[in-house]
Design a protein around this motif. Structure first.
Motif, PDB file in Angstrom:
ATOM      1  N   GLN A 102     -11.149   3.898  15.766  1.00  0.00           N
ATOM      2  CA  GLN A 102     -10.731   2.813  16.643  1.00  0.00           C
ATOM      3  C   GLN A 102      -9.885   1.838  15.835  1.00  0.00           C
ATOM      4  N   LYS A 103      -8.950   1.172  16.501  1.00  0.00           N
ATOM      5  CA  LYS A 103      -8.071   0.231  15.816  1.00  0.00           C
ATOM      6  C   LYS A 103      -8.893  -0.754  14.983  1.00  0.00           C
ATOM      7  N   GLY A 104      -8.510  -0.907  13.739  1.00  0.00           N
ATOM      8  CA  GLY A 104      -9.191  -1.825  12.834  1.00  0.00           C
ATOM      9  C   GLY A 104     -10.206  -1.171  11.924  1.00  0.00           C
ATOM     10  N   ASP A 105     -10.541   0.093  12.197  1.00  0.00           N
ATOM     11  CA  ASP A 105     -11.594   0.751  11.419  1.00  0.00           C
ATOM     12  C   ASP A 105     -11.236   0.936   9.944  1.00  0.00           C
ATOM     13  N   THR A 106      -9.947   1.026   9.639  1.00  0.00           N
ATOM     14  CA  THR A 106      -9.537   1.254   8.245  1.00  0.00           C
ATOM     15  C   THR A 106      -8.972   0.003   7.575  1.00  0.00           C
ATOM     16  N   ASP A 107      -9.040  -1.133   8.255  1.00  0.00           N
ATOM     17  CA  ASP A 107      -8.383  -2.330   7.748  1.00  0.00           C
ATOM     18  C   ASP A 107      -8.915  -2.797   6.401  1.00  0.00           C
ATOM     19  N   SER A 108     -10.182  -2.558   6.112  1.00  0.00           N
ATOM     20  CA  SER A 108     -10.770  -3.067   4.873  1.00  0.00           C
ATOM     21  C   SER A 108     -10.681  -2.085   3.711  1.00  0.00           C
ATOM     22  N   LEU A 109     -10.169  -0.877   3.960  1.00  0.00           N
ATOM     23  CA  LEU A 109     -10.189   0.144   2.919  1.00  0.00           C
ATOM     24  C   LEU A 109      -9.363  -0.232   1.690  1.00  0.00           C
ATOM     25  N   ALA A 110      -8.206  -0.824   1.906  1.00  0.00           N
ATOM     26  CA  ALA A 110      -7.354  -1.180   0.767  1.00  0.00           C
ATOM     27  C   ALA A 110      -8.044  -2.198  -0.131  1.00  0.00           C
ATOM     28  N   ASN A 111      -8.688  -3.189   0.481  1.00  0.00           N
ATOM     29  CA  ASN A 111      -9.384  -4.187  -0.323  1.00  0.00           C
ATOM     30  C   ASN A 111     -10.592  -3.587  -1.033  1.00  0.00           C
ATOM     31  N   GLN A 112     -11.264  -2.630  -0.378  1.00  0.00           N
ATOM     32  CA  GLN A 112     -12.396  -1.966  -1.031  1.00  0.00           C
ATOM     33  C   GLN A 112     -11.917  -1.196  -2.261  1.00  0.00           C
ATOM     34  N   ALA A 113     -10.832  -0.459  -2.112  1.00  0.00           N
ATOM     35  CA  ALA A 113     -10.299   0.300  -3.246  1.00  0.00           C
ATOM     36  C   ALA A 113      -9.814  -0.630  -4.349  1.00  0.00           C
ATOM     37  N   LEU A 114      -9.226  -1.757  -3.952  1.00  0.00           N
ATOM     38  CA  LEU A 114      -8.717  -2.722  -4.934  1.00  0.00           C
ATOM     39  C   LEU A 114      -9.853  -3.375  -5.714  1.00  0.00           C
ATOM     40  N   SER A 115     -11.072  -3.350  -5.158  1.00  0.00           N
ATOM     41  CA  SER A 115     -12.209  -3.988  -5.823  1.00  0.00           C
ATOM     42  C   SER A 115     -12.735  -3.184  -7.009  1.00  0.00           C
ATOM     43  N   ILE A 116     -12.247  -1.952  -7.197  1.00  0.00           N
ATOM     44  CA  ILE A 116     -12.659  -1.151  -8.351  1.00  0.00           C
ATOM     45  C   ILE A 116     -12.238  -1.874  -9.631  1.00  0.00           C
ATOM     46  N   LYS A 117     -13.122  -1.923 -10.579  1.00  0.00           N
ATOM     47  CA  LYS A 117     -12.871  -2.645 -11.826  1.00  0.00           C
ATOM     48  C   LYS A 117     -11.575  -2.168 -12.491  1.00  0.00           C
ATOM     49  N   GLY A 118     -10.713  -3.120 -12.801  1.00  0.00           N
ATOM     50  CA  GLY A 118      -9.467  -2.827 -13.495  1.00  0.00           C
ATOM     51  C   GLY A 118      -8.327  -2.371 -12.612  1.00  0.00           C
ATOM     52  N   MET A 119      -8.551  -2.240 -11.304  1.00  0.00           N
ATOM     53  CA  MET A 119      -7.508  -1.735 -10.415  1.00  0.00           C
ATOM     54  C   MET A 119      -6.409  -2.779 -10.232  1.00  0.00           C
ATOM     55  N   LYS A 120      -5.145  -2.341 -10.342  1.00  0.00           N
ATOM     56  CA  LYS A 120      -3.998  -3.223 -10.154  1.00  0.00           C
ATOM     57  C   LYS A 120      -3.559  -3.264  -8.694  1.00  0.00           C
ATOM     58  N   ALA A 121      -3.616  -2.103  -8.033  1.00  0.00           N
ATOM     59  CA  ALA A 121      -3.114  -2.023  -6.664  1.00  0.00           C
ATOM     60  C   ALA A 121      -3.846  -0.925  -5.906  1.00  0.00           C
ATOM     61  N   ALA A 122      -3.826  -1.044  -4.582  1.00  0.00           N
ATOM     62  CA  ALA A 122      -4.403  -0.028  -3.710  1.00  0.00           C
ATOM     63  C   ALA A 122      -3.436   0.230  -2.561  1.00  0.00           C
ATOM     64  N   ILE A 123      -3.265   1.507  -2.236  1.00  0.00           N
ATOM     65  CA  ILE A 123      -2.352   1.906  -1.156  1.00  0.00           C
ATOM     66  C   ILE A 123      -3.125   2.816  -0.209  1.00  0.00           C
ATOM     67  N   VAL A 124      -3.171   2.440   1.054  1.00  0.00           N
ATOM     68  CA  VAL A 124      -3.881   3.226   2.064  1.00  0.00           C
ATOM     69  C   VAL A 124      -2.909   3.545   3.185  1.00  0.00           C
ATOM     70  N   PHE A 125      -2.831   4.828   3.550  1.00  0.00           N
ATOM     71  CA  PHE A 125      -1.999   5.154   4.704  1.00  0.00           C
ATOM     72  C   PHE A 125      -2.732   6.092   5.647  1.00  0.00           C
ATOM     73  N   THR A 126      -2.475   5.871   6.937  1.00  0.00           N
ATOM     74  CA  THR A 126      -3.127   6.637   7.994  1.00  0.00           C
ATOM     75  C   THR A 126      -2.076   7.182   8.944  1.00  0.00           C
TER      76      THR A 126
END
Length: 334
Positions: free
Chosen positions: A248-272
């Motif tokens: 449903q619309k919005g279900d993946t909205d937080s994924l980029a921030n979750q991936a970015l929260s990994i220690k030392g991560m500079k950037a996160a890219i999510v595409f659907t």
């Protein structure tokens, strides 16, 4: 007369006011639209909110029942535009951000238009432009409008709650660099006006569906790829994978921030894969890792330095390969 007073003067003399925002609405676009709507009502006027498409389900707790949606009520939206004598353009910097059908209506207007926005490189189509690219959110600018026009006494819980939501979501719960001392001063004004901030957090965060959590778990467990030499995380989801988890619309909205929260991560890219194209979200940390240039130069997108969007007409596999090829060009190796 400052620009804030000028905007309020236009509201008071208008008879048919429309509030528009960008396609694929988020907390800031919906929150700023509602906050402005209720402020206009406090000024003794009425307005119609016309959005290109519906708000995501995680914002269902907001009262958007009066919104006219282009994809669902196109004739009603066209009728509203036909009689409008003042149109607000909230949270977008160019007419192409509202989808083709509404863009045609917007570009055909002869009445006054007012942009209130915080994105980079605003176009010059509006009659009046209130653009502050250093501000956290459009919702923050609506609070500034209320205060700087001399109407802070009208700020109440009904106006303030959606504006708090807009600031909350566009600052990543006040963690992004755009969160300034002034942002916190404005938050204090909203709390003083009666906004129950703890309830906004609960309503926003504690309403996951089972399928949404399962999709996010699948994405993080099975689809997360980390380019460790550059500390960039990538997640790709095909239309088949989305369908498997009843997307449903919005279900993946937080994924980029979750991936970015990994220690030392500079950037996160999510595409659907949606509507025949790849919709891409870019997130990053720090001034040294901007993603808006990457989005603009390669994926017909753009946005803020650390939060941007884009699109690709390539396949899932081809888009993933393209992103991996571009990462070394835009991020330094460790």
């Amino acid at each position: 007369m400052n620009v804030y007073e000028q905007i309020v003067a236009e509201i008071k003399t208008a008879s048919n006011i429309i509030i528009t925002s960008h396609k694929s609405p988020d907390g800031d676009s919906v929150g700023s639209s509602l906050g402005l709507l209720h402020f206009i009502e406090k000024l003794g006027k009425t307005a119609t909110v016309c959005h290109p498409d519906p708000a995501p389900s995680f914002l269902d707790w907001l009262d958007t029942s009066s919104f006219l949606i282009m994809t669902e009520q196109g004739e009603a939206v066209e009728a509203a535009f036909a009689t409008a004598d003042l149109v607000f353009c909230l949270d977008y910097n160019g007419t192409n951000r509202v989808g083709y059908d509404m863009q045609v209506l917007l570009e055909g207007l002869t009445c006054k238009t007012i942009m209130i926005d915080h994105h980079l490189a605003p176009e010059d189509f509006p009659t009046i432009t209130l653009s502050e690219t250093s501000v956290s959110s459009t919702a923050e600018l609506i609070v500034e409008l209320i205060e700087q026009s001399g109407n802070i006494n009208l700020l109440d819980q009904k106006i303030g709650t959606p504006l708090y939501l807009g600031i909350l979501t566009d600052t990543g719960s006040f963690r992004f660099p755009s969160t300034s001392p002034r942002t916190h001063e404005i938050l204090a004004k909203l709390l003083t006006a009666g906004v129950a901030h703890h309830l906004v957090h609960e309503l926003l965060s504690d309403n996951n569906t089972e399928s949404r959590l399962r999709l996010q778990g699948y994405a993080m467990c099975e689809k997360l790829e980390v380019m460790e030499d550059y500390m960039v995380a990538i997640i790709s989801l095909s239309k088949e994978e989305l369908a498997k988890y009843n997307y449903q619309k919005g279900d993946t909205d937080s994924l980029a921030n979750q991936a970015l929260s990994i220690k030392g991560m500079k950037a996160a890219i999510v595409f659907t894969e949606r509507d025949g194209i790849m919709k891409i979200s870019f997130r990053s940390k720090g001034q040294e890792n901007p993603v808006n240039v990457l989005a603009a130069e390669n994926f017909n997108g753009g946005g803020h330095a650390n939060a941007s969007g884009g699109m690709s007409e390539l396949s899932v596999t081809e888009t993933l390969a393209k992103i991996k090829d571009l990462v070394p060009k835009y991020f330094s190796a460790n």
